[in-house]
Write a protein that holds these residues in place. Sequence first.
Motif, PDB file in Angstrom:
ATOM      1  N   GLU A   5       0.805  -1.214   0.000  1.00 53.47           N
ATOM      2  CA  GLU A   5       0.000   0.000   0.000  1.00 53.47           C
ATOM      3  C   GLU A   5       0.841   1.268   0.000  1.00 53.47           C
ATOM      4  O   GLU A   5       0.448   2.303   0.555  1.00 53.47           O
ATOM      5  CB  GLU A   5      -0.971   0.013   1.190  1.00 53.47           C
ATOM      6  N   LYS A  40      -5.827  -0.656  -0.820  1.00 55.71           N
ATOM      7  CA  LYS A  40      -6.237  -0.146   0.492  1.00 55.71           C
ATOM      8  C   LYS A  40      -7.737  -0.280   0.690  1.00 55.71           C
ATOM      9  O   LYS A  40      -8.220  -0.708   1.737  1.00 55.71           O
ATOM     10  CB  LYS A  40      -5.831   1.320   0.628  1.00 55.71           C
ATOM     11  N   ARG A  97      -8.910  -3.929   1.257  1.00 57.62           N
ATOM     12  CA  ARG A  97      -8.559  -4.448   2.596  1.00 57.62           C
ATOM     13  C   ARG A  97      -9.376  -3.767   3.685  1.00 57.62           C
ATOM     14  O   ARG A  97      -9.764  -4.408   4.670  1.00 57.62           O
ATOM     15  CB  ARG A  97      -7.067  -4.255   2.831  1.00 57.62           C
ATOM     16  N   TYR A 107     -13.154  -5.287   3.391  1.00 56.76           N
ATOM     17  CA  TYR A 107     -13.375  -6.669   3.822  1.00 56.76           C
ATOM     18  C   TYR A 107     -12.655  -7.007   5.126  1.00 56.76           C
ATOM     19  O   TYR A 107     -12.940  -8.035   5.728  1.00 56.76           O
ATOM     20  CB  TYR A 107     -12.925  -7.642   2.734  1.00 56.76           C
ATOM     21  N   LEU A 155      -9.587  -7.962   5.428  1.00 49.92           N
ATOM     22  CA  LEU A 155      -8.711  -9.104   5.155  1.00 49.92           C
ATOM     23  C   LEU A 155      -7.469  -8.627   4.417  1.00 49.92           C
ATOM     24  O   LEU A 155      -7.522  -7.672   3.625  1.00 49.92           O
ATOM     25  CB  LEU A 155      -9.437 -10.168   4.321  1.00 49.92           C
ATOM     26  N   GLU A 156      -6.363  -9.299   4.642  1.00 54.03           N
ATOM     27  CA  GLU A 156      -5.115  -8.947   3.978  1.00 54.03           C
ATOM     28  C   GLU A 156      -4.936  -9.686   2.651  1.00 54.03           C
ATOM     29  O   GLU A 156      -4.288  -9.188   1.728  1.00 54.03           O
ATOM     30  CB  GLU A 156      -3.924  -9.251   4.903  1.00 54.03           C
ATOM     31  N   ASP A 157      -5.482 -10.907   2.553  1.00 49.14           N
ATOM     32  CA  ASP A 157      -5.259 -11.734   1.366  1.00 49.14           C
ATOM     33  C   ASP A 157      -6.372 -11.602   0.340  1.00 49.14           C
ATOM     34  O   ASP A 157      -6.640 -12.526  -0.428  1.00 49.14           O
ATOM     35  CB  ASP A 157      -5.106 -13.201   1.773  1.00 49.14           C
ATOM     36  N   VAL A 158      -7.042 -10.441   0.312  1.00 51.50           N
ATOM     37  CA  VAL A 158      -8.142 -10.267  -0.617  1.00 51.50           C
ATOM     38  C   VAL A 158      -7.639 -10.004  -2.044  1.00 51.50           C
ATOM     39  O   VAL A 158      -8.390 -10.125  -3.008  1.00 51.50           O
ATOM     40  CB  VAL A 158      -9.054  -9.124  -0.135  1.00 51.50           C
TER      41      VAL A 158
END
Length: 488
Positions: free
Chosen positions: A425, A444, A447, A450, A452-455
């Motif tokens: 980011e 950004k 994330r 949702y 979530l980091e792995d989106v």
Amino acid sequence: MNSIQQKIWLLVAVVMFFMAAIWTALTYYNQRTQHQYNEILQRYLQLHEAASASQKIIVDMNNYLLASTEANKASLDRSKAGILEARNGVMELRNAQNDFTLTNYVNLIDSLVETTDRSLLLHEEQDTVAAAQVFTEATSISNYISEMSLTLLDTELKTYERFYRDIIAQSEAFNRLGIWALLLITCLLLLFTYWFSSGITRPVKKLTQAANRLSKGRFDLKIEVDSKDEIAYLAQMFDRMRININNLIQEIQEKAQLEKELQQNRLLLQESRLLSLQSQINPHFLFNTLDTLSKKAYLEGAEETSDLLVNVAGLLRYNLKRLDRSVTLYDEVNVLRQYVQIQRTRFTDRLRFHTEIDERCLYVQIPGLTLQPIVENAVIHAIEPMEEGGTIRFRVRDGTERIVIEIEDDGPGMTEEKIKQILEEKTVPSEGHSTGIGFGNVVKRLRLFYGLEDVIDIQSPGSGGTKVILKIPKARSAESHDQSLDRR
């Protein structure tokens, strides 16, 4: 501190004291009464023994006068010793009531002994007639002793009649006193036992009530037990535990309140950041688009220009209306197609756009202006620099727990460093004629939306080409879809 064990020993000591007091009083009274009875009986026995001894000495002396054997002589001597012993015992019975009679009674005994000795002396001198006369005299004295014994017994009975009556009255009074004393002691023991048991059960009851209050969540009431034993110490520890639990609950509540406020502030911050990111648009892009429209209107007829204007208007309308809310994937696909039509007007056949869309997945909710910036990045880096143009493939397919969106181009690809900057980011300078909503902003927003980091993932092999993969959770999307239906 008086322990419960000490209280129990105190109760045992009190009971033992009362029992010992009762036993001592009864024993003392019985012994005194028995001693008085023994004294009276001993007087009667002494008089009876004296009368019996006088009769026995007459019998033994008669036997000896008839047959002067050593055995009869020894028996007569024992009778004399017995009557003298009885005389000494009778002397101890003297009192004011029987002094005169008892003196005559002792004198008769002495006369009997003297007459017996005189009769024996005459018998040894072979004076049988005189010995017989003296024996007759001794027999008369013995009879007098028996009669006087009866007189003394009658005197004793008259003397101790009141004493007998007093003993009977005392015995009845003592029996009544014993009954009342037993009732009184029983009542005292019951009262003492009640007081003693209350001293143990009352603190336990208070402790039980306190435990009941604590079980209902009342940690604000102090636990007080006024006893001075182990229960009071237990109550103190219980109250200390209550205070610790109450402090812990207050601390947890304060932390929960702070956490709630922090979460609210975080949500407000995320919403602010999302709105800030969504509100970015580059006027330079609009200028270039309008310039393209003007040139196209100059070179061609009005029909194609009209279609271009419709697409531009739709894109602008979408940007203005969807800045503060999520949209469905269906809306995003539509605006993406409008954007691609605008870019095809610019690049003509150099831009090849292929789609593979599972229509069942278009209900999912995503942040507005998510797909267009990614495709725009592919146009800038994979289509615009290449003279022959390039191909962009757009796929939407249904996964197990998430819906997968793939945007793939056949351009030169991305470096590892740039992929890392985008996924971390970091701010990446805009290139070409972009809308200004960069790739990093999309990461950004996804994330934040949702949580979530792995989106999102970016793949770019060394041979060229770039593939962007979005993994949209179904649960969040279904919930947002239901809320959207409710609002409609």
